[in-house]
Design a protein around this motif. Structure first.
Motif, mmCIF file in Angstrom:
data_model
loop_
_atom_site.group_PDB
_atom_site.id
_atom_site.type_symbol
_atom_site.label_atom_id
_atom_site.label_comp_id
_atom_site.label_asym_id
_atom_site.label_seq_id
_atom_site.Cartn_x
_atom_site.Cartn_y
_atom_site.Cartn_z
ATOM 1 N N PHE A 1 50.857 -27.031 -17.040
ATOM 2 C CA PHE A 1 51.612 -28.282 -17.156
ATOM 3 C C PHE A 1 50.925 -29.226 -18.138
ATOM 4 C CE2 PHE A 1 54.862 -28.566 -13.719
ATOM 5 C CZ PHE A 1 54.739 -27.258 -13.264
ATOM 6 N N ALA A 2 51.716 -30.033 -18.814
ATOM 7 C CA ALA A 2 51.191 -31.038 -19.741
ATOM 8 C C ALA A 2 50.709 -32.268 -18.972
ATOM 9 C CB ALA A 2 52.281 -31.445 -20.733
ATOM 10 N N ASP A 3 49.992 -33.143 -19.646
ATOM 11 C CA ASP A 3 49.534 -34.385 -19.036
ATOM 12 C C ASP A 3 50.732 -35.242 -18.637
ATOM 13 O OD1 ASP A 3 46.954 -33.603 -19.504
ATOM 14 O OD2 ASP A 3 46.663 -34.893 -21.240
ATOM 15 N N GLY A 4 50.627 -35.878 -17.476
ATOM 16 C CA GLY A 4 51.695 -36.765 -17.020
ATOM 17 C C GLY A 4 51.893 -36.668 -15.521
ATOM 18 N N ILE A 5 52.952 -37.282 -15.052
ATOM 19 C CA ILE A 5 53.280 -37.286 -13.627
ATOM 20 C C ILE A 5 53.865 -35.930 -13.254
ATOM 21 C CG2 ILE A 5 54.752 -38.306 -11.852
ATOM 22 C CD1 ILE A 5 54.635 -40.919 -13.493
ATOM 23 N N LEU A 6 53.303 -35.304 -12.228
ATOM 24 C CA LEU A 6 53.808 -34.020 -11.750
ATOM 25 C C LEU A 6 54.770 -34.206 -10.583
ATOM 26 C CD1 LEU A 6 50.530 -31.911 -11.826
ATOM 27 C CD2 LEU A 6 52.315 -32.033 -13.556
ATOM 28 N N SER A 7 54.478 -35.174 -9.735
ATOM 29 C CA SER A 7 55.321 -35.395 -8.560
ATOM 30 C C SER A 7 55.063 -36.796 -8.021
ATOM 31 C CB SER A 7 54.993 -34.357 -7.490
ATOM 32 O OG SER A 7 55.795 -34.528 -6.353
ATOM 33 N N GLY A 8 56.106 -37.403 -7.492
ATOM 34 C CA GLY A 8 55.958 -38.715 -6.879
ATOM 35 C C GLY A 8 55.755 -39.818 -7.903
ATOM 36 N N CYS A 9 54.902 -40.773 -7.568
ATOM 37 C CA CYS A 9 54.583 -41.927 -8.415
ATOM 38 C C CYS A 9 55.826 -42.752 -8.739
ATOM 39 C CB CYS A 9 53.870 -41.521 -9.693
ATOM 40 S SG CYS A 9 52.268 -40.755 -9.414
ATOM 41 N N ASN A 10 56.748 -42.825 -7.788
ATOM 42 C CA ASN A 10 57.949 -43.634 -7.989
ATOM 43 C C ASN A 10 57.573 -45.103 -8.115
ATOM 44 O OD1 ASN A 10 59.689 -41.380 -7.735
ATOM 45 N ND2 ASN A 10 59.491 -41.511 -5.511
ATOM 46 N N LEU A 11 58.365 -45.851 -8.871
ATOM 47 C CA LEU A 11 58.103 -47.267 -9.096
ATOM 48 C C LEU A 11 59.055 -48.119 -8.273
ATOM 49 C CD1 LEU A 11 57.703 -47.239 -12.972
ATOM 50 C CD2 LEU A 11 55.910 -47.148 -11.243
ATOM 51 N N MET A 12 58.515 -49.159 -7.677
ATOM 52 C CA MET A 12 59.304 -50.128 -6.917
ATOM 53 C C MET A 12 58.907 -51.512 -7.411
ATOM 54 S SD MET A 12 60.896 -48.112 -4.799
ATOM 55 C CE MET A 12 61.543 -49.156 -3.538
ATOM 56 N N TRP A 13 59.895 -52.398 -7.601
ATOM 57 C CA TRP A 13 59.603 -53.774 -8.013
ATOM 58 C C TRP A 13 60.253 -54.717 -7.031
ATOM 59 C CZ3 TRP A 13 62.201 -58.142 -10.095
ATOM 60 C CH2 TRP A 13 61.360 -59.094 -10.663
ATOM 61 N N ASP A 14 59.435 -55.612 -6.468
ATOM 62 C CA ASP A 14 59.946 -56.560 -5.487
ATOM 63 C C ASP A 14 59.085 -57.817 -5.520
ATOM 64 O OD1 ASP A 14 61.607 -57.428 -3.347
ATOM 65 O OD2 ASP A 14 60.033 -56.871 -1.921
ATOM 66 N N LYS A 15 59.716 -58.956 -5.657
ATOM 67 C CA LYS A 15 59.035 -60.252 -5.612
ATOM 68 C C LYS A 15 57.848 -60.311 -6.566
ATOM 69 C CE LYS A 15 60.598 -61.024 -0.949
ATOM 70 N NZ LYS A 15 60.300 -61.009 0.456
ATOM 71 N N GLU A 16 58.093 -59.924 -7.812
ATOM 72 C CA GLU A 16 57.104 -59.981 -8.890
ATOM 73 C C GLU A 16 55.868 -59.109 -8.669
ATOM 74 O OE1 GLU A 16 56.385 -63.946 -10.230
ATOM 75 O OE2 GLU A 16 58.512 -64.391 -10.368
ATOM 76 N N VAL A 17 56.043 -58.016 -7.910
ATOM 77 C CA VAL A 17 54.976 -57.031 -7.711
ATOM 78 C C VAL A 17 55.541 -55.651 -8.021
ATOM 79 C CG1 VAL A 17 53.430 -55.954 -6.028
ATOM 80 C CG2 VAL A 17 53.791 -58.418 -5.975
ATOM 81 N N LEU A 18 54.873 -54.933 -8.919
ATOM 82 C CA LEU A 18 55.253 -53.569 -9.251
ATOM 83 C C LEU A 18 54.372 -52.639 -8.439
ATOM 84 C CD1 LEU A 18 56.968 -51.738 -11.116
ATOM 85 C CD2 LEU A 18 55.049 -51.779 -12.709
ATOM 86 N N THR A 19 54.992 -51.739 -7.675
ATOM 87 C CA THR A 19 54.255 -50.812 -6.822
ATOM 88 C C THR A 19 54.497 -49.387 -7.286
ATOM 89 O OG1 THR A 19 54.439 -52.308 -4.943
ATOM 90 C CG2 THR A 19 53.915 -50.010 -4.449
ATOM 91 N N ILE A 20 53.412 -48.629 -7.434
ATOM 92 C CA ILE A 20 53.475 -47.218 -7.778
ATOM 93 C C ILE A 20 53.191 -46.459 -6.492
ATOM 94 C CG2 ILE A 20 52.536 -45.366 -9.206
ATOM 95 C CD1 ILE A 20 51.871 -48.915 -10.185
ATOM 96 N N GLU A 21 54.167 -45.675 -6.062
ATOM 97 C CA GLU A 21 54.028 -44.936 -4.811
ATOM 98 C C GLU A 21 53.122 -43.723 -5.003
ATOM 99 O OE1 GLU A 21 58.114 -44.227 -3.705
ATOM 100 O OE2 GLU A 21 58.249 -46.195 -2.744
ATOM 101 N N PRO A 22 52.618 -43.151 -3.903
ATOM 102 C CA PRO A 22 51.728 -41.985 -4.003
ATOM 103 C C PRO A 22 52.361 -40.839 -4.791
ATOM 104 C CG PRO A 22 51.709 -42.853 -1.778
ATOM 105 C CD PRO A 22 52.799 -43.587 -2.520
ATOM 106 N N GLY A 23 51.507 -40.043 -5.422
ATOM 107 C CA GLY A 23 51.987 -38.910 -6.196
ATOM 108 C C GLY A 23 50.836 -38.129 -6.811
ATOM 109 N N MET A 24 51.194 -37.207 -7.726
ATOM 110 C CA MET A 24 50.219 -36.347 -8.367
ATOM 111 C C MET A 24 50.374 -36.459 -9.880
ATOM 112 S SD MET A 24 49.457 -32.228 -7.876
ATOM 113 C CE MET A 24 50.591 -32.184 -6.555
#
Length: 107
Positions: free
Chosen positions: A24-47
């Motif tokens: 696999f190439a460099d980058g997100i393999l799984s997960g790492c979904n992004l959520m934005w709420d009340k001026e906070v960007l959250t990166i969810e768990p992933g690989m």
């Protein structure tokens, strides 16, 4: 001898995972979904794969991110790995970096 058996049980799943994702190439393999709420960007768990190494983000990470009229890059900055209880701990931080606009003919 028993310690060697325990080490193999601990390390074998990691070796299998490394083999599965070795092409696999460099980058997100799984997960790492992004959520934005009340001026906070959250990166969810992933690989993530970076330079042939697999990094597992077990906990969500958040950065302040207000509404702006510009383009920003979300980046992972990898730092020096550490050791903890016989295993390698990959350290990184999540940063937002503003995109620099290039104006044609100036510069």
């Amino acid at each position: 001898m028993f310690a060697v058996v325990l080490e193999n049980l601990r390390d074998y799943p990691r070796k299998i995972t490394d083999w599965i994702f070795s092409d696999f190439a460099d980058g997100i393999l799984s997960g790492c979904n992004l959520m934005w709420d009340k001026e906070v960007l959250t990166i969810e768990p992933g690989m993530v794969c970076w330079k042939g190494m697999l990094y597992v983000m077990e906990k969500a990470a958040s950065v302040a991110c207000g509404p702006e009229d510009s383009v920003w890059y979300l980046k992972i900055q990898f730092m020096e790995n550490g050791q903890e209880l016989g295993k390698v701990i990959g350290r990184c931080k999540i940063v937002l970096e503003e995109r620099k606009m290039i104006t044609p003919g100036i510069g």
